[in-house]
Design an enzyme around this catalytic site. Structure first.
Site, PDB file in Angstrom:
ATOM      1  CE1 TYR A 119      44.949  28.054  22.427  1.00 29.99           C
ATOM      2  CE2 TYR A 119      44.286  30.253  22.730  1.00 29.99           C
ATOM      3  CZ  TYR A 119      44.817  29.133  23.203  1.00 29.99           C
ATOM      4  OH  TYR A 119      44.486  28.962  24.516  1.00 29.99           O
ATOM      5  N   GLY A 147      44.762  26.401  25.508  1.00 31.55           N
ATOM      6  CA  GLY A 147      45.823  26.224  26.454  1.00 31.55           C
ATOM      7  C   GLY A 147      46.760  25.034  25.709  1.00 31.55           C
ATOM      8  CG  HIS A 165      37.604  28.341  32.662  1.00 30.19           C
ATOM      9  ND1 HIS A 165      39.079  28.404  33.504  1.00 30.19           N
ATOM     10  CD2 HIS A 165      38.369  28.250  31.506  1.00 30.19           C
ATOM     11  CE1 HIS A 165      39.929  28.157  32.768  1.00 30.19           C
ATOM     12  NE2 HIS A 165      39.544  27.887  31.431  1.00 30.19           N
ATOM     13  NE  ARG A 183      62.980  65.226  62.533  1.00 34.54           N
ATOM     14  CZ  ARG A 183      64.046  64.622  62.953  1.00 34.54           C
ATOM     15  NH1 ARG A 183      65.292  64.507  62.016  1.00 34.54           N
ATOM     16  NH2 ARG A 183      64.226  63.875  63.784  1.00 34.54           N
TER      17      ARG A 183
END
Length: 517
Positions: free
Chosen positions: A63, A70, A93, A289
């Site tokens: 792959y 993808g 990209h 507190r």
């Protein structure tokens, strides 16, 4: 806290475990990064690349090497085009947007990606690791847009800018100037890479950006946790509060370790084992507190978030995993940033709650109904001029605005998964968005803390004006003296923005050594 002075000892990248502090030290240029020259380490890296070469020679199907990416994994790549595929990955990209990562953030990204690839499970060459190390050595910083990652399949778009720069493309920040990567590499005699099969995927298909930002966020949150504790002690003193709210026996019956630690720090700051000068109130309001119960959530969460972040930092988190030792290609989803997304969503929530706590403390200090004798808005003006001076009135408004914005940012990014990329990436982490959100919450909270340093300095000084016999416990006396050196008492109205910026710088430099447990 860690010493922030520069250390000449390098952070060595050899596949051994790194810490958040290692990444931060590299990011802040306090320690140099060094790729290990150990022959055994380099041989382990080379085995993965050699194994891939043999698979390609034997027509193996891998792959992202012999297939598209993808949803395009069913597309077979002709052998003569395999070498071009990694360059197409970073090219298409190149669509990031938003601000560029800061120099510190970018150095952290380089360190984080190098750490992952140094695990030896990504099938990359030693030459690729050396090229990343060279960028770090010369402080050649890819200009990386912050937006465009869904956090699975990793930080693809932002990391494409690293891949491109390694190959002499796109732009970098070098010596304070924005320049073309090719020109800087040529000037320094650095040969651009030609990526080997799988190397584009190995660089980009991982969690380096979100993990880098998470390391920086964790460090800032840890310091803010300590400053918020010290400020609470000062605010209890300024408001003539009840120091016995932090009693050891009280906290022994609710055994959250971080909460107990925060209470112990406040107890020590206030020297609460001494007789109290104020016994007229049994109980202060919750923001005083219950401060250990609020800050303690962050204190208890930090060790857990450290584990998540450091496990991700020290992981092989691309796909496929290349096991050169056993000659296996393992297809999976290690690029998924779910742990970082969860850590960042949780961290920003805990930090924003601390901002809210300090905002409420300031609201008590400036209000004559609740501050037990201090002047309105903590104004230092007296006599007729008190009528025209407004003290910290506007500062309290700004703190309220910053706190509200921080709280607004706490919507968890990780629940906004979107199916994308033809439903291949149908469940994504949003880890990088969560990390960016967390950094914004931290920025806003640091602004709140800077304002509270002014308010605490003012409040303690005005309390001492009312009670001339008040002796400050040692830790608070030291902190007050330091703040008085930095900030003049606000008597006549003046703009405080310059002092706020100076204090913000001091916070980010960790100027105060607060607690040593």
């Amino acid at each position: 806290m860690q010493n922030l002075d520069r250390n000449t000892d390098p952070i060595r990248f050899d596949g051994s475990r790194l810490t958040i502090e290692d990444v931060v030290a590299v990011a802040e240029q306090r320690q140099p990064a060094e790729l290990s020259a150990d022959p055994a380490f380099r041989a382990r890296i080379a085995r993965g690349a050699d194994f891939l070469d043999r698979l390609l020679a034997e027509d193996g199907v891998i792959y992202g090497v012999t297939t598209g990416y993808g949803d395009s994994c069913t597309v077979s790549i002709p052998p003569e085009l395999v070498a071009e595929l990694p360059h197409h990955l970073y090219t298409y990209h190149g669509c990031g947007a938003g601000r560029f990562l800061t120099p510190e953030e970018t150095r952290a990204v380089l360190a984080t990606r190098l750490a992952s690839l140094s695990q030896g499970m990504s099938g990359v060459s030693v030459g690729l690791l050396e090229q990343i190390a060279t960028l770090m050595k010369h402080d050649i910083l890819p200009l990386i847009p912050a937006e465009g990652s869904v956090g699975a399949s990793g930080d693809l778009t932002p990391l494409s800018y690293l891949a491109a720069v390694l190959c002499g493309e796109r732009e970098v920040m070098y010596q304070g100037q924005r320049r073309h990567a090719a020109d800087v590499l040529a000037e320094l005699g650095i040969q651009p890479l030609r990526l080997r099969p799988k190397e584009g995927l190995a660089i980009m298909n991982g969690t380096a950006v979100m993990t880098a930002l998470a390391c920086l966020a964790w460090r800032r949150a840890d310091y803010l946790c300590q400053l918020a504790t010290r400020l609470t002690a000062m605010n209890v003193l300024a408001s003539a509060g009840n120091a016995h709210h932090f009693d050891q026996a009280l906290f022994a019956v609710k055994p959250h370790i971080g909460q107990q630690r925060v209470a112990g720090r406040i107890r020590e700051d206030l020297a609460s084992d001494q007789p109290s000068r104020n016994e007229q109130r049994l109980q202060d309001r919750y923001s005083l507190r219950c401060a250990p119960h609020v800050i303690g959530v962050l204190e208890d969460a930090l060790p857990y978030f450290r584990t998540l972040i450091e496990n991700e930092l020290n992981s092989a988190n691309d796909n496929p995993i290349i096991d050169g030792e056993n000659e296996r290609v393992l297809h999976g989803g290690h690029f998924y940033g779910g742990h970082i997304a969860f850590a960042m969503d949780g961290l920003k929530n805990a930090v924003a709650n601390v901002a809210d706590l300090l905002d409420r403390q300031l609201a008590l200090l400036v209000d004559t109904r609740f501050n037990h004798g201090l002047p309105s808005n903590l104004s230092g003006a007296t006599g007729p001029r008190a009528a025209i001076n407004h003290g910290l009135k506007a500062l309290q408004i700004s703190v309220s605005a910053w706190t509200a914005e921080a709280l607004k940012q706490t919507m968890p990014a990780s629940v906004f998964s979107r199916s994308t990329e033809c439903h291949n990436q149908d469940k994504v982490s949003m880890g990088t968005i969560a990390a960016r959100d967390c950094l914004r919450v931290l920025e806003l909270t640091e602004q709140v803390v800077a304002a509270m340093l002014i308010a605490a300095r003012q409040g303690v000084a005005l309390r001492r004006r009312l009670d001339v016999e008040l002796v400050l416990p040692a830790a608070l006396a030291s902190m007050q003296a330091d703040l008085e050196d930095r900030i003049a008492l606000v008597v006549e109205d003046r703009a405080l923005d310059g002092e706020l910026q100076s204090l913000l710088g001091a916070i980010r430099r960790e100027a105060w050594s607060v607690y040593v447990d």
